[in-house]
Scaffold this active site. Structure first.
Site, PDB file in Angstrom:
ATOM      1  N   THR A  62       0.791  -1.281  -0.094  1.00 58.19           N
ATOM      2  CA  THR A  62      -0.078   0.063  -0.096  1.00 58.19           C
ATOM      3  C   THR A  62       0.789   1.343  -0.209  1.00 58.19           C
ATOM      4  O   THR A  62       2.136   0.996  -0.244  1.00 58.19           O
ATOM      5  CB  THR A  62      -0.937   0.011   1.150  1.00 58.19           C
ATOM      6  OG1 THR A  62      -1.910   1.087   1.061  1.00 58.19           O
ATOM      7  CG2 THR A  62      -0.403   0.064   2.676  1.00 58.19           C
ATOM      8  N   LYS A  66       3.693   1.481  -3.944  1.00 57.23           N
ATOM      9  CA  LYS A  66       3.269   0.668  -5.179  1.00 57.23           C
ATOM     10  C   LYS A  66       4.013   0.756  -6.159  1.00 57.23           C
ATOM     11  O   LYS A  66       4.206  -0.149  -7.050  1.00 57.23           O
ATOM     12  CB  LYS A  66       1.652   1.086  -5.245  1.00 57.23           C
ATOM     13  CG  LYS A  66       0.802   0.759  -4.598  1.00 57.23           C
ATOM     14  CD  LYS A  66      -0.696   1.068  -4.711  1.00 57.23           C
ATOM     15  CE  LYS A  66      -1.498   0.628  -3.561  1.00 57.23           C
ATOM     16  NZ  LYS A  66      -2.932   0.807  -4.300  1.00 57.23           N
ATOM     17  N   ARG A 152      -7.229  17.696 -12.341  1.00 56.20           N
ATOM     18  CA  ARG A 152      -6.803  19.114 -12.047  1.00 56.20           C
ATOM     19  C   ARG A 152      -5.665  19.855 -13.044  1.00 56.20           C
ATOM     20  O   ARG A 152      -5.705  20.736 -13.725  1.00 56.20           O
ATOM     21  CB  ARG A 152      -6.382  19.254 -10.724  1.00 56.20           C
ATOM     22  CG  ARG A 152      -5.842  20.783 -10.224  1.00 56.20           C
ATOM     23  CD  ARG A 152      -5.737  20.891  -8.865  1.00 56.20           C
ATOM     24  NE  ARG A 152      -4.519  19.735  -8.290  1.00 56.20           N
ATOM     25  CZ  ARG A 152      -4.230  19.642  -7.211  1.00 56.20           C
ATOM     26  NH1 ARG A 152      -4.662  20.510  -6.359  1.00 56.20           N
ATOM     27  NH2 ARG A 152      -3.227  18.713  -6.704  1.00 56.20           N
ATOM     28  N   THR A 153      -4.435  18.752 -13.104  1.00 57.13           N
ATOM     29  CA  THR A 153      -3.358  18.899 -13.758  1.00 57.13           C
ATOM     30  C   THR A 153      -3.820  18.433 -15.247  1.00 57.13           C
ATOM     31  O   THR A 153      -3.491  17.067 -15.340  1.00 57.13           O
ATOM     32  CB  THR A 153      -2.013  18.469 -13.220  1.00 57.13           C
ATOM     33  OG1 THR A 153      -2.052  18.739 -11.842  1.00 57.13           O
ATOM     34  CG2 THR A 153      -0.730  18.891 -13.818  1.00 57.13           C
ATOM     35  N   LYS A 156      -1.382  15.501 -17.018  1.00 56.93           N
ATOM     36  CA  LYS A 156      -1.351  13.949 -16.302  1.00 56.93           C
ATOM     37  C   LYS A 156      -2.578  13.411 -17.078  1.00 56.93           C
ATOM     38  O   LYS A 156      -2.416  12.150 -17.295  1.00 56.93           O
ATOM     39  CB  LYS A 156      -1.497  14.208 -15.057  1.00 56.93           C
ATOM     40  CG  LYS A 156      -0.254  14.503 -14.253  1.00 56.93           C
ATOM     41  CD  LYS A 156      -0.316  13.742 -12.759  1.00 56.93           C
ATOM     42  CE  LYS A 156       0.370  14.902 -11.643  1.00 56.93           C
ATOM     43  NZ  LYS A 156       0.030  14.500 -10.479  1.00 56.93           N
ATOM     44  N   TYR A 217     -13.062   4.957   1.069  1.00 53.98           N
ATOM     45  CA  TYR A 217     -14.083   4.185   1.912  1.00 53.98           C
ATOM     46  C   TYR A 217     -14.419   4.692   3.247  1.00 53.98           C
ATOM     47  O   TYR A 217     -13.695   5.288   3.935  1.00 53.98           O
ATOM     48  CB  TYR A 217     -13.767   2.527   1.907  1.00 53.98           C
ATOM     49  CG  TYR A 217     -12.256   2.412   2.391  1.00 53.98           C
ATOM     50  CD1 TYR A 217     -11.335   2.381   1.391  1.00 53.98           C
ATOM     51  CD2 TYR A 217     -12.074   2.473   3.680  1.00 53.98           C
ATOM     52  CE1 TYR A 217     -10.077   2.204   1.801  1.00 53.98           C
ATOM     53  CE2 TYR A 217     -10.586   2.101   4.001  1.00 53.98           C
ATOM     54  CZ  TYR A 217      -9.859   2.190   3.174  1.00 53.98           C
ATOM     55  OH  TYR A 217      -8.484   1.876   3.565  1.00 53.98           O
TER      56      TYR A 217
END
Ligand code: NDP
Length: 279
Positions: A62, A66, A152-153, A156, A217
């Site tokens: 996690t 990753k 937002r960017t 990307k 979650y």
């Protein structure tokens, strides 16, 4: 000797993986040990080597490791190489098999648990970070009418789209570009819900029939879900189902047995609601 698995991350104490895998092992009568490993931020390779030398069979990886897990894997599945991230490792001698089950987990939650068919639908994916990268290929494999990536960017979002240029039903841009468009499935794969911030989404992108899915979650009142409700959406979900389904896929990779996810999702939902109430 009992086979040992672990989840590795930093921080790690919040992880629900030990609870989920303990439920899976009880249910399937697979006697495994499942540990947590808090790895130093600059000590991931050493931490996994210690685990492997101790006989560890496999890992869940996690945040924030990753991408490092992707880099150290000696063999990668299509899903791991397309997302440039690994969340499931299998050790086999010197070999390190890297897979990414996040996308499969999301698709199973949406199509099986929530019974929403993605095929021929207009899908909006908000975000172009780690989680979004793991979701694009599994979404495209469902044959949506169009997959729109908004971030937002903007650059990307474009870069992520270009990775899948063999698909014709994918487009990218920022949140202004989706003004005037409506979507059947809207997924929030940004980290805004973690910091209680809203996304600059235009009005009119949701319909009453849209499925609105927040990867975060344990909170059905994120600013993203609140906005969707205000806009008339009634079919909303958080990411608990995805969390359990991605874990089930890891368990299947390790043990060759697919656990029942529904009772675990139910238990975890109840537990997170209680935790929220007691905060
Ligand atoms: P990353 O840090 O890799 O990506 C963050 C994304 O959020 C980027 O697209 C970033 O945009 C965007 N973002 C951050 N702040 C803002 C803001 N203020 N306004 C608009 N966009 C913003 O995070 P991850 O991809 O790893 O995680 C995203 C979410 O997914 C988290 O909530 C995480 O908990 C959840 N998750 C859930 C899983 C599950 O099983 N349910 C599994 C994996 C993740 P920009 O590029 O412009 O910076």
């Amino acid at each position: 000797m009992i086979d040992t698995y672990a989840v590795i991350g930093n921080p790690i104490s919040h992880s629900k993986s030990p609870l989920i895998h303990s439920e899976f092992s009880k249910q399937t009568q697979q006697h495994i040990r499942y540990e947590t490993i808090l790895s130093p931020l600059n000590g991931f390779t050493t931490a996994i080597e210690i685990f492997r030398q101790g006989g560890g069979k496999g890992l869940n990886v996690t945040l924030p490791f990753k991408v490092e897990a992707y880099k150290i894997s000696t063999q990668l599945t299509e899903q791991a190489s397309s997302s440039h991230a690994v969340n499931t490792i299998v050790f086999d001698g010197d070999k390190i098999y890297g897979d990414n089950t996040d996308g499969t987990g999301l698709i199973r939650d949406i199509t099986v648990n929530l019974r929403f068919a993605i095929t021929a639908k207009r899908v909006l994916l908000c975000g172009a970070g780690g989680a979004a990268r793991g979701i694009v290929l599994p979404l495209l494999k469902q044959n949506p009418l169009i997959l729109t990536i908004s971030n937002r960017t903007t650059q990307k979002a474009h870069e992520l789209r270009k990775q899948f240029s063999s698909y014709k039903n994918i487009e990218s841009g920022n949140y202004k570009d989706i003004l005037g468009k409506e979507f059947d499935l809207i997924i929030n794969a940004t980290s805004t819900s973690l910091i209680n911030k809203s996304l600059p989404l235009p009005q009119g992108i949701f319909s009453a029939k849209s499925l609105v899915y927040d990867l975060m979650y344990g909170n059905m009142n994120t600013p993203f879900l609140q906005f969707a409700r205000k806009e008339g959406a009634t079919h909303l979900s958080d990411g608990i189902g995805m969390l359990v389904e991605q874990a089930a896929e890891s368990f299947f990779i390790w043990r060759g047995i697919r656990p029942e996810t529904k009772p675990v999702i139910k238990m975890l939902r109840k537990k997170t609601q209680n935790d929220m109430r007691n905060k």
